[in-house]
Design a protein around this motif. Structure first.
Motif: not given
Ligand SMILES: C[S@@+](CC[C@H](N)C(=O)[O-])C[C@H]1O[C@@H](n2cnc3c(N)ncnc32)[C@H](O)[C@@H]1O
Length: 244
Positions: A87-114
């Motif tokens: 709750x309240x924590x939105x860590x910044x994330x580097x997705x080092x193997x982005x692929x089609x960006x699905x996981x990155x999109x989930x994390x960005x949807x939840x508030x992370x800068x990716x």
């Protein structure tokens, strides 16, 4: 072999040429197993010898991404727990193997800068196209939290820093699961296995402030044979966690 990029829309020929120059795509169809096609509305990847498989494209606005955004379970999802989205924590994330960006999109949807890093030119171009189409749409704010870098993570990671580095390298499939979903078949033809993935763990650890998270199939050894401190299991995968 350079991936060919053909253009189906005369109005977009100059954009096709820009993509060819930026990513080194060829204009000749040749005998490549996959081809990129710029249609009137999007960039698609097709398998040349199995046209029935259909096309791969990145769509953050509709389809599976929209379904997961609305009904995917939010911060209760395993990936969110693994990355540390409390709750309240939105860590910044580097997705080092982005692929089609699905996981990155989930994390960005939840508030992370990716920050997404992708080394395969065709995959990076598909991502760029998906992000462009997301801009100005109902997911504009989510796309604004996603930044794409084209290049190998071993080169790019040393100049980046984030709370979490997330890795999901391709893993050789078991014999029985060779008939993977059609989309994976096209993707595997293009990208193949990430045989140098083990080297990524050390580079990821150097770029992460808090932890590295690695997605693995449940039957796979941990990345680089390094035992994680803990794991978050899912139905077919697990997220291995390496605190810094
Ligand atoms: C299994 S896919 C990742 C799927 C992604 N997590 C998703 O949700 O769509 C692995 C991707 O990582 C890319 N990749 C693998 N090793 C890489 C590296 N060292 N640097 C950059 N990209 C890499 C591959 O080209 C491939 O597109």
């Amino acid at each position: 072999m350079a991936v060919p990029l053909i253009c189906e829309s005369p109005a977009r020929e100059s954009q096709a040429e820009l993509l060819r120059q930026r990513y080194g795509f060829s204009a000749e169809l040749g005998e490549a197993p996959c081809v990129l096609v710029l249609t009137e509305t999007r960039l698609e990847l097709r398998k040349t010898d199995e046209p029935k498989l259909g096309a791969i494209f990145v769509d953050f606005v509709e389809g599976a991404a929209a379904h997961r955004r609305k009904f995917g379970g939010g911060r209760g999802q395993a990936i969110a727990k693994a990355v540390g989205l409390k709750k309240g924590a939105n860590p910044s994330v580097i997705d080092g193997t982005a692929g089609l960006g699905r996981d990155a999109f989930v994390l960005a949807t939840l508030g992370c800068m990716v920050t997404l890093v992708e080394r395969h030119p065709a995959v990076a171009a598909l991502l760029e196209d998906g992000l462009e189409r997301a801009r100005g749409s109902e997911v504009d704010d989510i796309a604004a939290r996603m930044t794409l870098h084209f290049g190998p993570s071993l080169d790019v990671l040393p100049s980046l820093r984030a709370d979490v580095v997330y890795l999901d390298p391709m893993y050789p499939h078991r014999e029985k699961s060779a008939l993977v979903k059609k989309e994976m078949r096209i993707f595997q033809t293009l990208v193949g296995a990430d045989l140098d993935a083990d080297a990524l763990l050390a580079a990821a650890r150097a770029a992460a402030r808090v932890k590295v998270v690695v997605k693995r199939p449940d039957y796979a050894e941990p990345l680089a044979g390094v035992k994680p401190a803990s794991s978050v299991p899912t139905k077919k995968n697990r997220f291995d966690i390496y605190p810094i």
